[in-house]
Design a protein around this motif. Structure first.
Motif, PDB file in Angstrom:
ATOM      1  N   GLN A 138     123.828  -3.569  -1.117  1.00 29.09           N
ATOM      2  CA  GLN A 138     123.279  -3.990   0.173  1.00 29.09           C
ATOM      3  C   GLN A 138     124.213  -5.024   0.791  1.00 29.09           C
ATOM      4  O   GLN A 138     124.540  -6.029   0.176  1.00 29.09           O
ATOM      5  CB  GLN A 138     121.886  -4.587  -0.013  1.00 29.09           C
ATOM      6  N   CYS A 139     124.623  -4.777   2.023  1.00 27.21           N
ATOM      7  CA  CYS A 139     125.554  -5.675   2.707  1.00 27.21           C
ATOM      8  C   CYS A 139     124.794  -6.714   3.530  1.00 27.21           C
ATOM      9  O   CYS A 139     123.573  -6.674   3.633  1.00 27.21           O
ATOM     10  CB  CYS A 139     126.498  -4.868   3.584  1.00 27.21           C
ATOM     11  N   ALA A 140     125.561  -7.626   4.110  1.00 27.34           N
ATOM     12  CA  ALA A 140     124.943  -8.731   4.846  1.00 27.34           C
ATOM     13  C   ALA A 140     124.131  -8.250   6.045  1.00 27.34           C
ATOM     14  O   ALA A 140     123.212  -8.937   6.484  1.00 27.34           O
ATOM     15  CB  ALA A 140     126.020  -9.718   5.298  1.00 27.34           C
ATOM     16  N   ASP A 141     124.463  -7.056   6.576  1.00 27.15           N
ATOM     17  CA  ASP A 141     123.717  -6.519   7.720  1.00 27.15           C
ATOM     18  C   ASP A 141     122.435  -5.807   7.295  1.00 27.15           C
ATOM     19  O   ASP A 141     121.722  -5.251   8.130  1.00 27.15           O
ATOM     20  CB  ASP A 141     124.594  -5.564   8.529  1.00 27.15           C
ATOM     21  N   GLY A 142     122.145  -5.818   5.971  1.00 23.38           N
ATOM     22  CA  GLY A 142     120.925  -5.188   5.456  1.00 23.38           C
ATOM     23  C   GLY A 142     121.069  -3.725   5.118  1.00 23.38           C
ATOM     24  O   GLY A 142     120.152  -3.132   4.549  1.00 23.38           O
ATOM     25  N   LYS A 143     122.199  -3.122   5.453  1.00 19.53           N
ATOM     26  CA  LYS A 143     122.422  -1.702   5.175  1.00 19.53           C
ATOM     27  C   LYS A 143     123.059  -1.523   3.804  1.00 19.53           C
ATOM     28  O   LYS A 143     123.837  -2.364   3.364  1.00 19.53           O
ATOM     29  CB  LYS A 143     123.305  -1.081   6.253  1.00 19.53           C
ATOM     30  N   ARG A 144     122.722  -0.431   3.151  1.00 19.69           N
ATOM     31  CA  ARG A 144     123.327  -0.115   1.861  1.00 19.69           C
ATOM     32  C   ARG A 144     124.538   0.796   2.061  1.00 19.69           C
ATOM     33  O   ARG A 144     124.469   1.766   2.799  1.00 19.69           O
ATOM     34  CB  ARG A 144     122.315   0.558   0.931  1.00 19.69           C
ATOM     35  N   ARG A 145     125.615   0.433   1.389  1.00 19.37           N
ATOM     36  CA  ARG A 145     126.851   1.201   1.485  1.00 19.37           C
ATOM     37  C   ARG A 145     127.300   1.589   0.083  1.00 19.37           C
ATOM     38  O   ARG A 145     126.931   0.955  -0.901  1.00 19.37           O
ATOM     39  CB  ARG A 145     127.944   0.385   2.194  1.00 19.37           C
ATOM     40  N   ASP A 146     128.096   2.656   0.023  1.00 16.57           N
ATOM     41  CA  ASP A 146     128.593   3.144  -1.260  1.00 16.57           C
ATOM     42  C   ASP A 146     129.839   2.362  -1.668  1.00 16.57           C
ATOM     43  O   ASP A 146     130.780   2.222  -0.874  1.00 16.57           O
ATOM     44  CB  ASP A 146     128.937   4.635  -1.169  1.00 16.57           C
ATOM     45  N   PHE A 147     129.849   1.869  -2.916  1.00 16.52           N
ATOM     46  CA  PHE A 147     130.990   1.108  -3.420  1.00 16.52           C
ATOM     47  C   PHE A 147     131.420   1.617  -4.786  1.00 16.52           C
ATOM     48  O   PHE A 147     130.589   2.056  -5.596  1.00 16.52           O
ATOM     49  CB  PHE A 147     130.652  -0.381  -3.540  1.00 16.52           C
ATOM     50  N   LEU A 148     132.720   1.543  -5.023  1.00 20.63           N
ATOM     51  CA  LEU A 148     133.281   1.791  -6.345  1.00 20.63           C
ATOM     52  C   LEU A 148     133.506   0.427  -6.987  1.00 20.63           C
ATOM     53  O   LEU A 148     134.261  -0.396  -6.463  1.00 20.63           O
ATOM     54  CB  LEU A 148     134.601   2.563  -6.249  1.00 20.63           C
ATOM     55  N   PHE A 149     132.848   0.182  -8.122  1.00 23.92           N
ATOM     56  CA  PHE A 149     133.001  -1.069  -8.859  1.00 23.92           C
ATOM     57  C   PHE A 149     134.057  -0.876  -9.949  1.00 23.92           C
ATOM     58  O   PHE A 149     133.956   0.049 -10.765  1.00 23.92           O
ATOM     59  CB  PHE A 149     131.685  -1.470  -9.528  1.00 23.92           C
ATOM     60  N   ASN A 150     135.056  -1.741  -9.967  1.00 19.44           N
ATOM     61  CA  ASN A 150     136.065  -1.750 -11.022  1.00 19.44           C
ATOM     62  C   ASN A 150     135.876  -3.028 -11.827  1.00 19.44           C
ATOM     63  O   ASN A 150     136.191  -4.123 -11.354  1.00 19.44           O
ATOM     64  CB  ASN A 150     137.472  -1.701 -10.431  1.00 19.44           C
ATOM     65  N   LEU A 151     135.326  -2.894 -13.043  1.00 14.88           N
ATOM     66  CA  LEU A 151     135.033  -4.045 -13.890  1.00 14.88           C
ATOM     67  C   LEU A 151     136.094  -4.194 -14.967  1.00 14.88           C
ATOM     68  O   LEU A 151     136.508  -3.203 -15.586  1.00 14.88           O
ATOM     69  CB  LEU A 151     133.663  -3.905 -14.556  1.00 14.88           C
ATOM     70  N   ALA A 152     136.526  -5.423 -15.214  1.00 17.96           N
ATOM     71  CA  ALA A 152     137.471  -5.726 -16.294  1.00 17.96           C
ATOM     72  C   ALA A 152     136.948  -6.935 -17.049  1.00 17.96           C
ATOM     73  O   ALA A 152     136.546  -7.927 -16.430  1.00 17.96           O
ATOM     74  CB  ALA A 152     138.864  -5.999 -15.747  1.00 17.96           C
TER      75      ALA A 152
ATOM     76  N   GLY B 109     136.373  -2.820 -22.597  1.00 18.19           N
ATOM     77  CA  GLY B 109     137.538  -2.707 -21.723  1.00 18.19           C
ATOM     78  C   GLY B 109     137.131  -2.334 -20.311  1.00 18.19           C
ATOM     79  O   GLY B 109     135.967  -2.467 -19.919  1.00 18.19           O
ATOM     80  N   PHE B 110     138.096  -1.860 -19.553  1.00 20.50           N
ATOM     81  CA  PHE B 110     137.890  -1.520 -18.139  1.00 20.50           C
ATOM     82  C   PHE B 110     136.771  -0.493 -17.980  1.00 20.50           C
ATOM     83  O   PHE B 110     136.651   0.449 -18.762  1.00 20.50           O
ATOM     84  CB  PHE B 110     139.193  -0.978 -17.566  1.00 20.50           C
ATOM     85  N   HIS B 111     135.961  -0.696 -16.947  1.00 21.64           N
ATOM     86  CA  HIS B 111     134.851   0.224 -16.676  1.00 21.64           C
ATOM     87  C   HIS B 111     134.688   0.357 -15.167  1.00 21.64           C
ATOM     88  O   HIS B 111     134.687  -0.640 -14.441  1.00 21.64           O
ATOM     89  CB  HIS B 111     133.560  -0.308 -17.295  1.00 21.64           C
ATOM     90  N   ALA B 112     134.577   1.583 -14.693  1.00 18.88           N
ATOM     91  CA  ALA B 112     134.406   1.851 -13.261  1.00 18.88           C
ATOM     92  C   ALA B 112     133.151   2.683 -13.050  1.00 18.88           C
ATOM     93  O   ALA B 112     132.832   3.559 -13.854  1.00 18.88           O
ATOM     94  CB  ALA B 112     135.624   2.573 -12.693  1.00 18.88           C
ATOM     95  N   PHE B 113     132.439   2.400 -11.971  1.00 19.56           N
ATOM     96  CA  PHE B 113     131.259   3.179 -11.636  1.00 19.56           C
ATOM     97  C   PHE B 113     131.032   3.102 -10.134  1.00 19.56           C
ATOM     98  O   PHE B 113     131.507   2.178  -9.467  1.00 19.56           O
ATOM     99  CB  PHE B 113     130.021   2.673 -12.385  1.00 19.56           C
ATOM    100  N   GLU B 114     130.311   4.080  -9.625  1.00 19.27           N
ATOM    101  CA  GLU B 114     130.022   4.141  -8.189  1.00 19.27           C
ATOM    102  C   GLU B 114     128.523   3.956  -7.967  1.00 19.27           C
ATOM    103  O   GLU B 114     127.703   4.594  -8.627  1.00 19.27           O
ATOM    104  CB  GLU B 114     130.469   5.486  -7.612  1.00 19.27           C
ATOM    105  N   THR B 115     128.180   3.051  -7.067  1.00 11.56           N
ATOM    106  CA  THR B 115     126.777   2.809  -6.741  1.00 11.56           C
ATOM    107  C   THR B 115     126.701   2.184  -5.361  1.00 11.56           C
ATOM    108  O   THR B 115     127.725   1.983  -4.701  1.00 11.56           O
ATOM    109  CB  THR B 115     126.118   1.877  -7.784  1.00 11.56           C
TER     110      THR B 115
END
Length: 284
Positions: free
Chosen positions: A152-166, A143-149
């Motif tokens: 890497q974005c198009a500008d080469g920098k890493r940003r923090d994202f919340l992934f919501n998987l279904a 079922g639904f699963h969320a995690f934070e990790t």
């Protein structure tokens, strides 16, 4: 002669009757054949009409499906969050423009049909492995699963994202892929960290103020006493010791001045086990 005439008339009559009978039978056969042919034509026309109706209905259904897919594409491209779809093999099957342009910096045709591992320049191996582990957790949960990790974005920098998987399921209820909606937490996390650092800084400033207040008076007294003792002593070992004490007093005064000048929260490693406030960096 008369008998012959009668026989001739009788033969003609019989022949005429037989001819009429054959004509009647053939006429009936022709009528039956015509009826059968007409029924076949009617059936064919009915089938053709049904086919035309089915074709029209199918075309209408396909048109509606194309319209629905166009609507869904418009919807996901209107959503400001990055979105992507994967099949059970982890292969990208679709994404919106935010994900393709701002995250990976690729066109969608270069993303669809590939795995994260196939795009090492856009998705470093450590991040691809982390995503795969989380997707396996989703499958295990079913079922639904969320995690934070990070991502890497198009500008080469890493940003923090919340992934919501279904999970996406097939007609039998088996998981056939997943859909992911991402939320950028970088600014939120940075603000939270700034708030924590501000609270820590306030604590440091309060402690530093108290320490400086408590230290200043004893330091002034020690400084006064050492000056008097140094003035009353000639050159010798005792005077040398007093000068060293004076140097340490001056060092303590420098430390209290730095404590009073703390403007930000900076830490340093201490004994390899913990962190302490770095008063030198914090007061620059």
């Amino acid at each position: 002669m008369l008998l012959f005439s009668w026989l001739l008339v009788f033969s003609f009559a019989v022949g005429l009757a037989w001819t009429g009978y054959k004509y009647f039978r053939q006429s009936r056969q022709v009528q039956a054949l015509h009826k059968t042919l007409q029924e076949a034509v009617d059936a064919l026309q009915s089938l053709n009409a049904a086919h035309q109706e089915n074709a029209t209905r199918q075309e209408s259904t396909q048109e509606k499906l194309r319209g629905y897919l166009q609507l869904m594409d418009t919807v996901i491209n209107t959503i400001p969050n990055p979105i992507f779809f994967k099949d059970e093999g982890g292969i990208y099957q679709g994404c919106n423009r935010v994900f393709s342009k701002q995250i990976l910096g690729l066109t969608r045709d270069r993303i669809i049909g590939r795995r994260p591992q196939d795009l090492p320049d856009q998705i470093p191996p450590d991040l691809a492995a982390a995503y795969q582990r989380e997707e396996l957790k989703m499958v295990e949960k079913g079922g639904f699963h969320a995690f934070e990790t990070q991502m890497q974005c198009a500008d080469g920098k890493r940003r923090d994202f919340l992934f919501n998987l279904a999970p996406v399921t097939d007609a039998k209820g088996a998981i056939s892929g997943c859909v992911a909606v991402l939320a950028d937490l970088t600014d939120k996390n940075r603000a939270a960290q700034d708030r924590i650092n501000k609270e820590k800084l306030e604590g440091v400033l309060e402690t530093a103020g108290a320490v400086c207040h408590e230290f200043n008076q004893p330091l002034q007294a020690l400084s006064g006493y050492t000056e008097l003792m140094t003035a009353n002593l000639g050159r010798g070992a005792s005077r040398d010791y007093l000068e060293k004490i004076t140097e340490q007093i001056d060092r303590l005064r420098t430390i209290t001045d730095k404590l009073q000048g703390v403007t930000r929260y900076e830490t340093t490693e201490y004994a390899g086990k913990t962190k302490i406030i770095d008063i030198h960096k914090s007061s620059q």
